[in-house]
Design a protein around this motif. Structure first.
Motif, PDB file in Angstrom:
ATOM      1  N   SER A 120       3.787  25.050  -8.097  1.00 17.08           N
ATOM      2  CA  SER A 120       3.863  26.035  -6.950  1.00 17.08           C
ATOM      3  C   SER A 120       3.297  25.363  -5.751  1.00 17.08           C
ATOM      4  O   SER A 120       3.970  25.491  -4.470  1.00 17.08           O
ATOM      5  N   GLY A 121       2.549  24.221  -5.716  1.00 13.06           N
ATOM      6  CA  GLY A 121       2.245  23.308  -4.435  1.00 13.06           C
ATOM      7  C   GLY A 121       3.624  22.564  -4.088  1.00 13.06           C
ATOM      8  O   GLY A 121       3.636  22.356  -2.889  1.00 13.06           O
ATOM      9  N   ALA A 122       4.494  22.368  -5.068  1.00 12.23           N
ATOM     10  CA  ALA A 122       5.767  21.637  -4.597  1.00 12.23           C
ATOM     11  C   ALA A 122       6.788  22.464  -3.991  1.00 12.23           C
ATOM     12  O   ALA A 122       7.972  22.224  -3.418  1.00 12.23           O
ATOM     13  N   ALA A 123       6.596  23.756  -4.324  1.00  6.88           N
ATOM     14  CA  ALA A 123       7.598  24.691  -3.945  1.00  6.88           C
ATOM     15  C   ALA A 123       7.425  25.305  -2.461  1.00  6.88           C
ATOM     16  O   ALA A 123       7.218  26.314  -2.119  1.00  6.88           O
ATOM     17  N   THR A 124       7.746  24.070  -1.478  1.00  7.46           N
ATOM     18  CA  THR A 124       7.563  24.410  -0.142  1.00  7.46           C
ATOM     19  C   THR A 124       8.963  24.188   0.260  1.00  7.46           C
ATOM     20  O   THR A 124       9.946  23.470  -0.330  1.00  7.46           O
ATOM     21  N   GLY A 125       9.134  24.576   1.801  1.00  5.00           N
ATOM     22  CA  GLY A 125      10.364  24.447   2.273  1.00  5.00           C
ATOM     23  C   GLY A 125      10.966  25.728   3.178  1.00  5.00           C
ATOM     24  O   GLY A 125      10.618  26.772   2.739  1.00  5.00           O
ATOM     25  N   PRO A 126      11.879  25.278   3.904  1.00  2.00           N
ATOM     26  CA  PRO A 126      12.573  26.537   4.715  1.00  2.00           C
ATOM     27  C   PRO A 126      13.224  27.622   4.152  1.00  2.00           C
ATOM     28  O   PRO A 126      13.447  28.782   4.634  1.00  2.00           O
TER      29      PRO A 126
ATOM     30  N   ARG B  58      12.865  25.611  -1.830  1.00  2.00           N
ATOM     31  CA  ARG B  58      11.888  25.689  -2.528  1.00  2.00           C
ATOM     32  C   ARG B  58      12.285  25.633  -4.117  1.00  2.00           C
ATOM     33  O   ARG B  58      11.499  25.032  -4.792  1.00  2.00           O
ATOM     34  N   GLU B  59      13.284  26.168  -4.450  1.00  2.00           N
ATOM     35  CA  GLU B  59      13.547  26.286  -5.795  1.00  2.00           C
ATOM     36  C   GLU B  59      14.025  24.730  -6.355  1.00  2.00           C
ATOM     37  O   GLU B  59      13.539  24.336  -7.506  1.00  2.00           O
ATOM     38  N   GLY B  60      14.677  24.151  -5.650  1.00  2.00           N
ATOM     39  CA  GLY B  60      14.900  22.762  -5.896  1.00  2.00           C
ATOM     40  C   GLY B  60      13.732  21.735  -6.081  1.00  2.00           C
ATOM     41  O   GLY B  60      13.602  21.087  -6.920  1.00  2.00           O
ATOM     42  N   ARG B  61      12.740  22.053  -5.066  1.00  2.00           N
ATOM     43  CA  ARG B  61      11.393  21.424  -5.279  1.00  2.00           C
ATOM     44  C   ARG B  61      10.634  21.818  -6.545  1.00  2.00           C
ATOM     45  O   ARG B  61      10.009  20.968  -7.157  1.00  2.00           O
ATOM     46  N   ALA B  62      10.610  22.842  -6.825  1.00  4.24           N
ATOM     47  CA  ALA B  62      10.183  23.341  -8.040  1.00  4.24           C
ATOM     48  C   ALA B  62      10.714  22.696  -9.195  1.00  4.24           C
ATOM     49  O   ALA B  62       9.952  22.288 -10.141  1.00  4.24           O
TER      50      ALA B  62
END
Length: 195
Positions: free
Chosen positions: A161-167, A172-176
Motif C-alpha cells: 500500500s505504501g508503494a501504491a502511489t502515483g498520479p 499506482r497499480e503498476g507500482r503495487a
C-alpha cells in the motif's frame, strides 16, 4: 377526483431505490476520491452518482461516513472473493491490489489518528483491517511466504500500500504489482470482485 377501481398506484420502490442510491454513492466516492483525494467536494460525489446532495446526506451525514462506507465496501469485496468457491490466495490479492490502487486516498485516513498524536490506527479502521486479514489468511496455504510469521501478511500489505502511489490508478497499480513481485508473491488479475 377519485381513482377508478381498476387503476393502480405505481409501486413504491423506496428501499430498492435507497439501496441503489447508496451503492451508486459509494462507487462515485471511490472514483472521485481516487481522482481528487479526500478533500473533493461531496457535491461532486452526488453528481457522479446521479443523485441530489440531500440523498447523499440521508445516507452519509459527513465526509468521514462516506470514506468509512468505501473502506467497508472494499473489505466486503475482499471477504466475498475469499469466500467464493475455488478462490485462491492469488485471486484475493488481486482484488486487494485493485482496492489499494483505486482507493489509495484512504491510506492517509487509516493513519490520521496516529499523525494527530493519537494511539495509532482509528478503531473502525483497525476492525476493517482485521476482517481483511482474516479473509486473506484463511486462504494462505501452508508454506506460503506470507505465512512464515504471523506479522508477515499485514506487513506485506502495508508495504504494497505504501508503494501504491502515483498520479493515476494505472500507475499506482503498476507500482503495487511491482512491490508484490519484489516480495516474491504471486498476484492474480487486478480487478474488483464482481460476484
Amino acid at each position: 377526483m377519485e381513482p377508478l377501481h381498476d387503476e393502480r398506484r405505481p409501486a413504491n420502490a423506496g428501499r430498492k431505490v435507497a439501496a441503489r442510491n447508496r451503492a451508486a454513492l459509494i462507487a462515485a466516492a471511490r472514483e472521485i476520491y481516487a481522482e481528487h483525494g479526500l478533500g473533493a467536494p461531496l457535491s461532486a460525489i452526488a453528481r457522479r452518482a446521479g443523485v441530489g446532495q440531500g440523498v447523499l446526506y440521508r445516507h452519509f451525514p459527513d465526509r468521514a461516513a462516506v470514506a468509512t462506507a468505501v473502506l467497508e465496501e472494499n473489505v466486503r469485496q475482499i471477504e466475498q472473493v475469499a469466500a467464493a468457491d475455488g478462490a485462491d490466495i492469488a485471486q484475493v490479492l488481486g482484488v486487494l491490489t485493485w482496492h489499494l490502487a483505486e482507493s489509495t486516498a484512504f491510506i492517509g485516513l487509516l493513519h490520521a489518528d496516529g499523525a494527530a498524536g493519537g494511539s495509532g490506527v482509528p478503531e473502525y479502521a483497525a476492525a476493517l483491517s482485521e476482517r481483511a486479514e482474516r479473509a486473506i489468511r484463511a486462504l494462505l496455504p501452508d508454506g506460503h511466504r506470507l505465512a512464515a510469521d504471523p506479522d508477515d501478511l499485514m506487513l506485506a500489505v502495508a508495504m504494497v500500500s505504501g508503494a501504491a502511489t502515483g498520479p493515476t490508478r494505472q500507475h499506482r497499480e503498476g507500482r503495487a504489482c511491482a512491490a508484490w513481485r519484489l516480495l516474491g508473491v504471486e498476484v492474480g488479475p487486478v480487478r474488483p470482485y464482481e460476484g
